[in-house]
Design a protein around this motif. Structure first.
Motif, PDB file in Angstrom:
ATOM      1  N   VAL A 166     -59.269  -7.733  27.024  1.00 18.50           N
ATOM      2  CA  VAL A 166     -58.626  -6.471  26.673  1.00 18.50           C
ATOM      3  C   VAL A 166     -59.645  -5.362  26.913  1.00 18.50           C
ATOM      4  O   VAL A 166     -60.781  -5.454  26.450  1.00 18.50           O
ATOM      5  CB  VAL A 166     -58.165  -6.454  25.203  1.00 18.50           C
ATOM      6  CG1 VAL A 166     -57.511  -5.121  24.858  1.00 18.50           C
ATOM      7  CG2 VAL A 166     -57.223  -7.611  24.910  1.00 18.50           C
ATOM      8  N   PHE A 167     -59.241  -4.364  27.671  1.00 22.20           N
ATOM      9  CA  PHE A 167     -60.091  -3.205  27.921  1.00 22.20           C
ATOM     10  C   PHE A 167     -59.558  -2.026  27.117  1.00 22.20           C
ATOM     11  O   PHE A 167     -58.359  -1.753  27.140  1.00 22.20           O
ATOM     12  CB  PHE A 167     -60.094  -2.824  29.402  1.00 22.20           C
ATOM     13  CG  PHE A 167     -60.799  -3.805  30.282  1.00 22.20           C
ATOM     14  CD1 PHE A 167     -62.179  -3.825  30.360  1.00 22.20           C
ATOM     15  CD2 PHE A 167     -60.077  -4.722  31.034  1.00 22.20           C
ATOM     16  CE1 PHE A 167     -62.840  -4.728  31.172  1.00 22.20           C
ATOM     17  CE2 PHE A 167     -60.728  -5.632  31.848  1.00 22.20           C
ATOM     18  CZ  PHE A 167     -62.110  -5.637  31.921  1.00 22.20           C
ATOM     19  N   MET A 201     -64.694  -0.039  26.368  1.00 18.22           N
ATOM     20  CA  MET A 201     -65.134  -1.205  25.603  1.00 18.22           C
ATOM     21  C   MET A 201     -64.246  -2.369  26.030  1.00 18.22           C
ATOM     22  O   MET A 201     -63.089  -2.180  26.396  1.00 18.22           O
ATOM     23  CB  MET A 201     -65.008  -0.957  24.101  1.00 18.22           C
ATOM     24  CG  MET A 201     -65.548  -2.084  23.243  1.00 18.22           C
ATOM     25  SD  MET A 201     -65.421  -1.710  21.466  1.00 18.22           S
ATOM     26  CE  MET A 201     -67.119  -1.249  21.152  1.00 18.22           C
ATOM     27  N   GLN A 202     -64.795  -3.564  25.973  1.00 14.19           N
ATOM     28  CA  GLN A 202     -64.075  -4.772  26.349  1.00 14.19           C
ATOM     29  C   GLN A 202     -64.161  -5.766  25.203  1.00 14.19           C
ATOM     30  O   GLN A 202     -65.186  -5.867  24.523  1.00 14.19           O
ATOM     31  CB  GLN A 202     -64.715  -5.356  27.606  1.00 14.19           C
ATOM     32  CG  GLN A 202     -64.053  -6.592  28.148  1.00 14.19           C
ATOM     33  CD  GLN A 202     -64.708  -7.060  29.435  1.00 14.19           C
ATOM     34  OE1 GLN A 202     -65.564  -6.382  30.011  1.00 14.19           O
ATOM     35  NE2 GLN A 202     -64.319  -8.220  29.903  1.00 14.19           N
ATOM     36  N   ALA A 203     -63.060  -6.503  24.982  1.00 12.25           N
ATOM     37  CA  ALA A 203     -63.035  -7.517  23.933  1.00 12.25           C
ATOM     38  C   ALA A 203     -62.080  -8.629  24.351  1.00 12.25           C
ATOM     39  O   ALA A 203     -61.239  -8.444  25.232  1.00 12.25           O
ATOM     40  CB  ALA A 203     -62.578  -6.901  22.615  1.00 12.25           C
ATOM     41  N   THR A 204     -62.212  -9.769  23.700  1.00 19.00           N
ATOM     42  CA  THR A 204     -61.257 -10.845  23.938  1.00 19.00           C
ATOM     43  C   THR A 204     -60.064 -10.632  23.020  1.00 19.00           C
ATOM     44  O   THR A 204     -60.176  -9.977  21.974  1.00 19.00           O
ATOM     45  CB  THR A 204     -61.880 -12.218  23.636  1.00 19.00           C
ATOM     46  OG1 THR A 204     -62.147 -12.299  22.236  1.00 19.00           O
ATOM     47  CG2 THR A 204     -63.142 -12.457  24.451  1.00 19.00           C
ATOM     48  N   PRO A 205     -58.913 -11.193  23.379  1.00 19.70           N
ATOM     49  CA  PRO A 205     -57.781 -11.108  22.464  1.00 19.70           C
ATOM     50  C   PRO A 205     -58.118 -11.701  21.090  1.00 19.70           C
ATOM     51  O   PRO A 205     -57.723 -11.145  20.063  1.00 19.70           O
ATOM     52  CB  PRO A 205     -56.687 -11.918  23.165  1.00 19.70           C
ATOM     53  CG  PRO A 205     -57.035 -11.830  24.613  1.00 19.70           C
ATOM     54  CD  PRO A 205     -58.535 -11.815  24.653  1.00 19.70           C
ATOM     55  N   ALA A 241     -58.867 -11.074  15.300  1.00 22.21           N
ATOM     56  CA  ALA A 241     -59.712 -11.187  14.111  1.00 22.21           C
ATOM     57  C   ALA A 241     -59.937  -9.817  13.471  1.00 22.21           C
ATOM     58  O   ALA A 241     -59.903  -9.680  12.247  1.00 22.21           O
ATOM     59  CB  ALA A 241     -61.039 -11.832  14.483  1.00 22.21           C
ATOM     60  N   ALA A 242     -60.139  -8.793  14.286  1.00 21.65           N
ATOM     61  CA  ALA A 242     -60.345  -7.439  13.776  1.00 21.65           C
ATOM     62  C   ALA A 242     -59.086  -6.923  13.084  1.00 21.65           C
ATOM     63  O   ALA A 242     -59.155  -6.283  12.032  1.00 21.65           O
ATOM     64  CB  ALA A 242     -60.743  -6.509  14.914  1.00 21.65           C
ATOM     65  N   LEU A 243     -57.928  -7.198  13.666  1.00 25.38           N
ATOM     66  CA  LEU A 243     -56.677  -6.745  13.072  1.00 25.38           C
ATOM     67  C   LEU A 243     -56.335  -7.503  11.794  1.00 25.38           C
ATOM     68  O   LEU A 243     -55.689  -6.959  10.900  1.00 25.38           O
ATOM     69  CB  LEU A 243     -55.531  -6.875  14.088  1.00 25.38           C
ATOM     70  CG  LEU A 243     -55.586  -5.879  15.244  1.00 25.38           C
ATOM     71  CD1 LEU A 243     -54.698  -6.335  16.390  1.00 25.38           C
ATOM     72  CD2 LEU A 243     -55.199  -4.493  14.786  1.00 25.38           C
TER      73      LEU A 243
END
Length: 134
Positions: free
Chosen positions: A111-112, A121-125, A130-132
Motif C-alpha cells: 500500500v502506497f 510512505m509504503q506499508a504492507t496491508p 494492525a494499525a487500524l
C-alpha cells in the motif's frame, strides 16, 4: 477567508489534513492514528451509485505487468493524486479501509500513501490492518 464555514452546497473536501501531517513526519504511529480517526482518499475506477448504498464502486489498484504484484494507492489529499490515475476519487472511512484491506489482504502486495509526494510512505496491508485494529 480562513475561518469561513462551508455551506451545504459546497463540495466535500477530499482530504485528511491529519494524515498529511503524519506523512510529513514519517511517523507510523501518527499515520495509524490518522487512518483510524479520519477518511482516506481512494482512487476509483467506477464510483458507487448514489441511490444504491450497497454499491461502493470499484477501487482502482495498480498491477505490475512484470511481477503481477498489486498495489493499493491511498492519498491524504485528492490534489496529491497523479494525473495518470483515474480522476474519480472516494473519501472512505476507517471502517471501510479496514474491511477492504481485510478482504483483499492476500491480493494486495503493498500500500502506497501519497505515492507521488509530497511525503510518500509504503506499508504492507498487514501493517495497516494492525494499525487500524490498534
Amino acid at each position: 477567508m480562513a475561518g469561513k464555514k462551508r455551506s451545504k452546497k459546497d463540495p466535500p473536501e477530499f482530504r485528511n489534513p491529519q494524515l498529511g501531517d503524519a506523512l510529513q513526519t514519517q511517523d507510523m504511529a501518527a499515520v495509524a492514528f490518522a487512518l483510524r480517526h479520519g477518511p482516506t482518499v481512494v482512487p476509483m475506477m467506477r464510483p458507487g451509485q448514489r441511490d444504491n448504498p450497497r454499491d461502493g464502486g470499484e477501487v482502482w489498484t495498480y498491477r505490475d505487468p512484470k511481477t503481477g504484484d498489486v498495489a493499493l494507492l491511498l492519498f491524504s489529499d485528492a490534489t496529491h493524486q497523479p494525473e495518470a490515475l483515474p480522476p474519480t476519487v472516494a473519501l472512505q472511512s476507517p471502517g471501510w479501509l479496514r474491511a477492504f484491506l481485510g478482504t483483499h489482504e492476500a491480493e494486495i502486495t503493498t500500500v502506497f500513501l501519497d505515492i507521488a509526494g509530497p511525503h510518500p510512505m509504503q506499508a504492507t496491508p498487514a501493517d495497516l490492518i494492525a494499525a487500524l485494529d490498534a
